[in-house]
Design a protein around this motif. Structure first.
Motif, PDB file in Angstrom:
ATOM      1  N   VAL A   1      29.554 -11.952 -68.311  1.00  0.00           N
ATOM      2  CA  VAL A   1      28.502 -12.900 -68.688  1.00  0.00           C
ATOM      3  C   VAL A   1      27.715 -13.330 -67.465  1.00  0.00           C
ATOM      4  N   THR A   2      28.428 -13.606 -66.367  1.00  0.00           N
ATOM      5  CA  THR A   2      27.760 -14.055 -65.153  1.00  0.00           C
ATOM      6  C   THR A   2      26.778 -13.006 -64.645  1.00  0.00           C
ATOM      7  N   SER A   3      27.225 -11.766 -64.555  1.00  0.00           N
ATOM      8  CA  SER A   3      26.355 -10.713 -64.039  1.00  0.00           C
ATOM      9  C   SER A   3      25.153 -10.495 -64.944  1.00  0.00           C
ATOM     10  N   HIS A   4      25.370 -10.599 -66.259  1.00  0.00           N
ATOM     11  CA  HIS A   4      24.267 -10.387 -67.211  1.00  0.00           C
ATOM     12  C   HIS A   4      23.222 -11.484 -67.076  1.00  0.00           C
ATOM     13  N   GLU A   5      23.660 -12.730 -66.971  1.00  0.00           N
ATOM     14  CA  GLU A   5      22.726 -13.849 -66.985  1.00  0.00           C
ATOM     15  C   GLU A   5      22.057 -14.087 -65.640  1.00  0.00           C
ATOM     16  N   LEU A   6      22.717 -13.719 -64.552  1.00  0.00           N
ATOM     17  CA  LEU A   6      22.103 -13.895 -63.236  1.00  0.00           C
ATOM     18  C   LEU A   6      21.055 -12.825 -62.956  1.00  0.00           C
ATOM     19  N   ARG A   7      21.189 -11.684 -63.628  1.00  0.00           N
ATOM     20  CA  ARG A   7      20.319 -10.553 -63.312  1.00  0.00           C
ATOM     21  C   ARG A   7      18.843 -10.878 -63.546  1.00  0.00           C
ATOM     22  N   THR A   8      18.515 -11.532 -64.657  1.00  0.00           N
ATOM     23  CA  THR A   8      17.106 -11.761 -64.998  1.00  0.00           C
ATOM     24  C   THR A   8      16.394 -12.682 -64.008  1.00  0.00           C
ATOM     25  N   PRO A   9      16.892 -13.901 -63.747  1.00  0.00           N
ATOM     26  CA  PRO A   9      16.151 -14.744 -62.798  1.00  0.00           C
ATOM     27  C   PRO A   9      16.100 -14.164 -61.393  1.00  0.00           C
ATOM     28  N   VAL A  10      17.170 -13.506 -60.953  1.00  0.00           N
ATOM     29  CA  VAL A  10      17.156 -12.905 -59.617  1.00  0.00           C
ATOM     30  C   VAL A  10      16.099 -11.800 -59.538  1.00  0.00           C
ATOM     31  N   THR A  11      16.007 -10.988 -60.583  1.00  0.00           N
ATOM     32  CA  THR A  11      15.016  -9.911 -60.607  1.00  0.00           C
ATOM     33  C   THR A  11      13.596 -10.462 -60.566  1.00  0.00           C
ATOM     34  N   VAL A  12      13.349 -11.522 -61.338  1.00  0.00           N
ATOM     35  CA  VAL A  12      12.007 -12.111 -61.367  1.00  0.00           C
ATOM     36  C   VAL A  12      11.656 -12.726 -60.019  1.00  0.00           C
ATOM     37  N   ILE A  13      12.580 -13.477 -59.435  1.00  0.00           N
ATOM     38  CA  ILE A  13      12.333 -14.108 -58.134  1.00  0.00           C
ATOM     39  C   ILE A  13      12.040 -13.040 -57.077  1.00  0.00           C
ATOM     40  N   LYS A  14      12.865 -11.998 -57.073  1.00  0.00           N
ATOM     41  CA  LYS A  14      12.673 -10.936 -56.077  1.00  0.00           C
ATOM     42  C   LYS A  14      11.329 -10.235 -56.294  1.00  0.00           C
ATOM     43  N   GLY A  15      10.965 -10.000 -57.544  1.00  0.00           N
ATOM     44  CA  GLY A  15       9.712  -9.326 -57.835  1.00  0.00           C
ATOM     45  C   GLY A  15       8.506 -10.100 -57.340  1.00  0.00           C
ATOM     46  N   TYR A  16       8.469 -11.396 -57.616  1.00  0.00           N
ATOM     47  CA  TYR A  16       7.335 -12.206 -57.170  1.00  0.00           C
ATOM     48  C   TYR A  16       7.344 -12.406 -55.662  1.00  0.00           C
ATOM     49  N   ALA A  17       8.541 -12.531 -55.073  1.00  0.00           N
ATOM     50  CA  ALA A  17       8.606 -12.670 -53.611  1.00  0.00           C
ATOM     51  C   ALA A  17       8.106 -11.397 -52.930  1.00  0.00           C
ATOM     52  N   ASP A  18       8.493 -10.225 -53.477  1.00  0.00           N
ATOM     53  CA  ASP A  18       8.013  -8.965 -52.918  1.00  0.00           C
ATOM     54  C   ASP A  18       6.495  -8.848 -53.040  1.00  0.00           C
ATOM     55  N   THR A  19       5.953  -9.322 -54.186  1.00  0.00           N
ATOM     56  CA  THR A  19       4.501  -9.272 -54.377  1.00  0.00           C
ATOM     57  C   THR A  19       3.785 -10.111 -53.325  1.00  0.00           C
ATOM     58  N   LEU A  20       4.290 -11.312 -53.077  1.00  0.00           N
ATOM     59  CA  LEU A  20       3.671 -12.171 -52.062  1.00  0.00           C
ATOM     60  C   LEU A  20       3.772 -11.550 -50.681  1.00  0.00           C
ATOM     61  N   ARG A  21       4.925 -10.935 -50.394  1.00  0.00           N
ATOM     62  CA  ARG A  21       5.126 -10.345 -49.059  1.00  0.00           C
ATOM     63  C   ARG A  21       4.235  -9.122 -48.849  1.00  0.00           C
ATOM     64  N   ASP A  22       4.156  -8.270 -49.874  1.00  0.00           N
ATOM     65  CA  ASP A  22       3.474  -6.986 -49.702  1.00  0.00           C
ATOM     66  C   ASP A  22       1.984  -7.034 -50.011  1.00  0.00           C
ATOM     67  N   HIS A  23       1.543  -8.031 -50.770  1.00  0.00           N
ATOM     68  CA  HIS A  23       0.142  -8.044 -51.218  1.00  0.00           C
ATOM     69  C   HIS A  23      -0.535  -9.394 -50.952  1.00  0.00           C
ATOM     70  N   TRP A  24      -0.052 -10.121 -49.967  1.00  0.00           N
ATOM     71  CA  TRP A  24      -0.585 -11.457 -49.704  1.00  0.00           C
ATOM     72  C   TRP A  24      -2.102 -11.444 -49.513  1.00  0.00           C
ATOM     73  N   SER A  25      -2.572 -10.546 -48.736  1.00  0.00           N
ATOM     74  CA  SER A  25      -4.016 -10.533 -48.410  1.00  0.00           C
ATOM     75  C   SER A  25      -4.872 -10.119 -49.604  1.00  0.00           C
ATOM     76  N   GLN A  26      -4.301  -9.360 -50.537  1.00  0.00           N
ATOM     77  CA  GLN A  26      -5.063  -8.943 -51.705  1.00  0.00           C
ATOM     78  C   GLN A  26      -5.094  -9.996 -52.819  1.00  0.00           C
ATOM     79  N   LEU A  27      -4.236 -11.016 -52.722  1.00  0.00           N
ATOM     80  CA  LEU A  27      -4.132 -12.035 -53.768  1.00  0.00           C
ATOM     81  C   LEU A  27      -5.062 -13.201 -53.461  1.00  0.00           C
ATOM     82  N   ASP A  28      -5.703 -13.733 -54.504  1.00  0.00           N
ATOM     83  CA  ASP A  28      -6.506 -14.937 -54.287  1.00  0.00           C
ATOM     84  C   ASP A  28      -5.590 -16.164 -54.342  1.00  0.00           C
ATOM     85  N   GLU A  29      -6.165 -17.334 -54.109  1.00  0.00           N
ATOM     86  CA  GLU A  29      -5.375 -18.566 -54.026  1.00  0.00           C
ATOM     87  C   GLU A  29      -4.635 -18.849 -55.324  1.00  0.00           C
TER      88      GLU A  29
END
Length: 408
Positions: free
Chosen positions: A182-210
């Motif tokens: 249960v723990t692994s199943h439920e932790l997977r979704t928020p961790v994946t979303v956080i990592k995805g948005y953090a990667d977007t900010l890191r890799d595409h910061w200059s291309q993103l508007d405010e």
């Protein structure tokens, strides 16, 4: 009584031929109580299911006993009720806890006609009819209780949807494996979303508007909050400590509910419709737990409801308790599931294809938290569709013989 007994036998026969109740479980017990209440002319009836630890819980109730649905039955009450001898006997209200005794007295009961339901020589349930007159039970009433008790016993003996509650017989290894899964199943979704948005900010910061940057940061913040709350719940459930150290005392439940509702997440806050009285008697418990309890119940109602109907928060009181309810018009809950939802890790729709998220911990922690305050919580189908979640706490303006310890 002869006519009523004949109607009772016909009603029980119909119960076993009706597709909704033929398989037993809570639907059958609920109908059986209403049949018995009519046959006896009793103001209320209840069934308490017993467990291996020598305690129990009220799993079905009708009439003036409806307030007790979900209430734990302490071992000393079970010991006093499971007397040797004939299965049907009289129990004085003084043999049970003071709060239940006064509550039943205020609703017109004088004593309880109790039937001990045995299977293979061991008691599995207690069937009680509340009697309004101070008199002895007559032979016809004893016959009705015997028939009702035999029917309940048959359902338990055939394991027809009973017991409705888990007796905690999962092995330690199986329980640990379930926790990890249960723990692994439920932790997977928020961790994946956080990592995805953090990667977007890191890799595409200059291309993103405010605006895009702020939206990404907002989602990371929301998911981080969800992750922190989930970790807290998992830790509490893994140690079987749902409430920590409680500080019990009288408090204004209406005010606590208004403040808790005002601090709900914005989307959920917009769905909540308050139907609270201006004032009520004080509750006795730990006020600081009310926000978490309300958040769990309201989130649960929101998750299983369409967006067109509000989630209603109401409150009321009776002679011994104060209560609040969270009512929705969602998909509802099957009667046979209303007690299982309070089990740790239980999910109505399990497996990888389930439609609704969650670790199956919220309602479990709500029950543990409220019962440590000498209260109880129950779920039941709502008339017209949906679910009613009800929390009861002792009144804070009632004299107590000794301070509560905070343990159920």
């Amino acid at each position: 009584m002869e006519v009523a007994y004949r109607e009772l036998t016909l009603g029980i026969a119909a119960l076993f031929s009706d597709p909704e109740t033929a398989h037993g479980g809570l639907p059958a017990l609920d109908r059986l109580l209403h049949l018995g209440q009519y046959a006896l002319g009793a103001p209320g009836m209840a069934i308490a299911e017993l467990n291996e630890a020598g305690s129990g819980r009220v799993i079905a109730a009708s009439g003036t006993a409806a307030w007790a649905l979900g209430r734990p039955v302490q071992p000393y009450v079970v010991a006093a009720a499971c007397r040797p001898g004939p299965p049907t006997y009289r129990i004085e209200l003084g043999a049970i806890d003071d709060e239940s005794s006064e509550q039943m007295t205020s609703l017109g009961s004088r004593w309880i006609m109790l039937h001990r339901v045995d299977v293979d020589g061991a008691p599995v349930a207690l069937l009680g009819a509340f009697v309004a007159e101070d008199r002895a039970a007559d032979p016809d009433e004893l016959a009705v209780m015997a028939l009702l008790g035999a029917t309940v016993g048959r359902l338990y003996a055939e394991q027809a949807g009973l017991p409705v509650q888990s007796h905690g017989n999962l092995g330690e290894l199986a329980d640990r494996e379930l926790f990890i899964a249960v723990t692994s199943h439920e932790l997977r979704t928020p961790v994946t979303v956080i990592k995805g948005y953090a990667d977007t900010l890191r890799d595409h910061w200059s291309q993103l508007d405010e605006k895009a940057r702020r939206d990404a940061a907002r989602v990371i913040g929301q998911r981080s909050d969800e992750l922190a709350r989930l970790v807290d719940r998992l830790l509490a459930a893994s140690t079987d400590s749902a409430a920590g150290t409680l500080s019990l005392g009288p408090f204004d439940l209406v005010e606590a509910l208004r403040q808790a509702a005002a601090n709900l997440p914005a989307d959920l806050r917009r769905r909540i419709r308050l139907e609270l009285p201006e004032r009520m008697p004080l509750a006795y418990g730990d006020r600081t737990t009310i926000p978490n309890v309300l958040t769990e119940l309201a989130t649960n109602a929101d998750k299983y409801s369409g967006r067109d109907e509000p989630v209603v928060l109401s409150a009321a009181h009776d002679r011994r308790t104060v209560l609040f309810q969270v009512l929705d018009r969602g998909i509802g809950i099957a009667p046979e599931q209303v007690h299982r939802v309070f089990e740790r890790f239980w999910q109505a729709d399990s497996g990888d294809g389930r439609r609704y998220g969650g670790a199956g911990l919220g309602l479990y922690l709500v029950r543990k938290t409220i019962e440590r305050q000498n209260g109880w919580v129950s779920l039941r189908p709502r008339d017209g569709g949906g679910t009613v979640a009800e929390v009861r706490l002792p009144r804070g303006d009632v004299k107590r013989d000794a301070p509560a310890s905070g343990e159920a």
